[in-house]
Design a protein around this motif. Structure first.
Motif, mmCIF file in Angstrom:
data_model
loop_
_atom_site.group_PDB
_atom_site.id
_atom_site.type_symbol
_atom_site.label_atom_id
_atom_site.label_comp_id
_atom_site.label_asym_id
_atom_site.label_seq_id
_atom_site.Cartn_x
_atom_site.Cartn_y
_atom_site.Cartn_z
ATOM 1 N N GLN A 26 38.346 87.988 46.784
ATOM 2 C CA GLN A 26 37.216 88.917 46.737
ATOM 3 C C GLN A 26 37.638 90.309 47.185
ATOM 4 O O GLN A 26 37.224 91.319 46.613
ATOM 5 N N LEU A 27 38.498 90.360 48.209
ATOM 6 C CA LEU A 27 38.990 91.640 48.726
ATOM 7 C C LEU A 27 39.785 92.374 47.653
ATOM 8 O O LEU A 27 39.592 93.567 47.420
ATOM 9 N N LYS A 28 40.664 91.662 46.968
ATOM 10 C CA LYS A 28 41.506 92.283 45.947
ATOM 11 C C LYS A 28 40.674 92.788 44.768
ATOM 12 O O LYS A 28 40.867 93.903 44.277
ATOM 13 N N LEU A 29 39.708 91.976 44.323
ATOM 14 C CA LEU A 29 38.852 92.389 43.220
ATOM 15 C C LEU A 29 38.026 93.615 43.598
ATOM 16 O O LEU A 29 37.849 94.531 42.801
ATOM 17 N N GLY A 30 37.548 93.629 44.847
ATOM 18 C CA GLY A 30 36.759 94.769 45.312
ATOM 19 C C GLY A 30 37.571 96.046 45.347
ATOM 20 O O GLY A 30 37.094 97.116 44.978
ATOM 21 N N ILE A 31 38.834 95.939 45.787
ATOM 22 C CA ILE A 31 39.707 97.109 45.845
ATOM 23 C C ILE A 31 39.937 97.669 44.448
ATOM 24 O O ILE A 31 39.883 98.875 44.221
ATOM 25 N N TRP A 32 40.182 96.788 43.486
ATOM 26 C CA TRP A 32 40.391 97.259 42.117
ATOM 27 C C TRP A 32 39.152 97.947 41.562
ATOM 28 O O TRP A 32 39.238 98.864 40.774
ATOM 29 N N GLY A 33 37.970 97.499 41.992
ATOM 30 C CA GLY A 33 36.742 98.108 41.515
ATOM 31 C C GLY A 33 36.373 99.376 42.270
ATOM 32 O O GLY A 33 35.477 100.096 41.858
ATOM 33 N N GLY A 34 37.056 99.642 43.381
ATOM 34 C CA GLY A 34 36.784 100.847 44.153
ATOM 35 C C GLY A 34 35.856 100.629 45.330
ATOM 36 O O GLY A 34 35.673 101.516 46.156
ATOM 37 N N ASN A 35 35.247 99.443 45.413
ATOM 38 C CA ASN A 35 34.335 99.145 46.520
ATOM 39 C C ASN A 35 34.565 97.726 47.031
ATOM 40 O O ASN A 35 34.595 96.781 46.245
ATOM 41 N N VAL A 36 34.731 97.608 48.318
ATOM 42 C CA VAL A 36 34.876 96.305 48.965
ATOM 43 C C VAL A 36 33.644 96.079 49.832
ATOM 44 O O VAL A 36 33.258 96.959 50.592
ATOM 45 N N ALA A 37 33.030 94.924 49.707
ATOM 46 C CA ALA A 37 31.885 94.579 50.549
ATOM 47 C C ALA A 37 32.034 93.120 50.972
ATOM 48 O O ALA A 37 31.929 92.216 50.147
ATOM 49 N N LEU A 38 32.304 92.901 52.260
ATOM 50 C CA LEU A 38 32.480 91.560 52.793
ATOM 51 C C LEU A 38 31.445 91.316 53.880
ATOM 52 O O LEU A 38 31.238 92.164 54.749
ATOM 53 N N ASP A 39 30.790 90.154 53.848
ATOM 54 C CA ASP A 39 29.709 89.851 54.781
ATOM 55 C C ASP A 39 30.099 88.745 55.759
ATOM 56 O O ASP A 39 30.873 87.836 55.423
ATOM 57 N N ASN A 40 29.517 88.819 56.965
ATOM 58 C CA ASN A 40 29.631 87.758 57.971
ATOM 59 C C ASN A 40 31.084 87.325 58.231
ATOM 60 O O ASN A 40 31.435 86.152 58.092
ATOM 61 N N LEU A 41 31.904 88.289 58.578
ATOM 62 C CA LEU A 41 33.296 87.998 58.901
ATOM 63 C C LEU A 41 33.394 87.512 60.343
ATOM 64 O O LEU A 41 32.877 88.151 61.259
ATOM 65 N N GLN A 42 34.036 86.374 60.545
ATOM 66 C CA GLN A 42 34.171 85.806 61.873
ATOM 67 C C GLN A 42 35.498 86.219 62.497
ATOM 68 O O GLN A 42 36.551 86.066 61.884
ATOM 69 N N ILE A 43 35.437 86.756 63.699
ATOM 70 C CA ILE A 43 36.629 87.253 64.383
ATOM 71 C C ILE A 43 37.347 86.095 65.068
ATOM 72 O O ILE A 43 36.723 85.225 65.673
ATOM 73 N N LYS A 44 38.663 86.095 64.967
ATOM 74 C CA LYS A 44 39.463 84.993 65.491
ATOM 75 C C LYS A 44 39.400 84.915 67.011
ATOM 76 O O LYS A 44 39.295 85.929 67.697
ATOM 77 N N GLU A 45 39.517 83.702 67.510
ATOM 78 C CA GLU A 45 39.519 83.456 68.951
ATOM 79 C C GLU A 45 40.658 84.194 69.639
ATOM 80 O O GLU A 45 40.518 84.684 70.761
ATOM 81 N N ASN A 46 41.810 84.310 68.963
ATOM 82 C CA ASN A 46 42.990 84.948 69.554
ATOM 83 C C ASN A 46 43.147 86.415 69.135
ATOM 84 O O ASN A 46 44.249 86.952 69.175
ATOM 85 N N ALA A 47 42.052 87.055 68.746
ATOM 86 C CA ALA A 47 42.122 88.441 68.277
ATOM 87 C C ALA A 47 42.632 89.402 69.343
ATOM 88 O O ALA A 47 43.162 90.468 69.027
#
Length: 233
Positions: A26-47
């Motif tokens: 999804q990230l790659k397709l969004g970049i090619w289209g010029g817009n990336v939109a990602l929802d509800n990203l969970q941050i890693k425990e070891n961030a």
């Protein structure tokens, strides 16, 4: 396209270190289209592990990440990265139950990152040995530098909370910080937001904070429960 692939690889590498459920396709397709939109990203425990602090992320979420890339005018417009809703609940590392599977995955990821660092160092060493005429900046390098010069970052709805019932179980403590908005803009020498041209050597960045507040609670109730229960508190 080569440039889109480079951007996708960089974002995957950066976000992959901190985000659990990153949809790379999804990230790659969004970049090619010029817009990336990602929802509800969970941050890693070891961030926070690279900071070498004795804390871990119990719950972390980014409600929405949006990236706008003006492919038709990268030299005249800014890449805009917007994060809406950033929540982090941080706890002492000792309060997280040991998970052998998670720990093994974490160690494997660290090995991969270390191999990538070694490979990058070897490439830089090889680059130093090249004749001067071969060291000229490539088109992609120049373009990447221009994008970094003018990138704009905006984060809204920030809430970072720390809870500790390990240090003194009789007096659990919670403290935190909320921030309505954090923005990072490129400006000219008069601190007016603007787009820098390729020839500009001096870069001015303006950091703006809006609606900052902090709190500290003693004898505080700890947020133990499901991810959904914690995120609505």
């Amino acid at each position: 396209m080569v440039l889109e692939s480079v951007v996708a690889d960089l974002l995957n590498r950066f976000l992959g270190d901190y985000v659990e459920n990153l949809n790379k396709s999804q990230l790659k397709l969004g970049i090619w289209g010029g817009n990336v939109a990602l929802d509800n990203l969970q941050i890693k425990e070891n961030a926070l592990s690279e900071l070498d602090v004795p804390f871990k992320v119990k719950v972390g979420q980014i409600d929405k990440l949006t990236l706008k890339i003006p492919w038709k005018n990268l030299y005249g417009e800014a890449v805009v990265a917007t994060l809406e809703g950033l929540y982090l609940l941080i706890v002492p590392g000792a309060s997280i139950k040991y998970d052998a599977e998670k720990e093994e995955k974490y160690l494997q990821d660290n090995k991969q990152k270390e191999l990538a660092r070694i490979e990058e160092a070897l490439q830089k060493a090889a680059e130093k040995d090249k004749p001067k005429e071969e060291k000229k900046d490539t088109f992609l390098e120049k373009l990447a530098t221009q994008v970094i010069k003018n990138v704009q970052v905006k984060i809204t709805g920030i809430h970072v909370k720390y809870e500790d019932d390990i240090t003194d179980p009789q007096h659990p403590v919670s403290l935190g910080m909320t921030l309505g908005e954090l923005s990072l803009l490129t400006t000219n020498e008069n601190w007016i937001p603007s787009i820098l041209n390729e020839a500009e050597k001096m870069i001015y960045k303006l950091l703006c904070l809006d609606s900052l507040s902090v709190y500290w609670n003693v004898q505080s109730k700890m947020c133990y429960g499901s991810r959904e229960q914690i995120l609505v508190m």
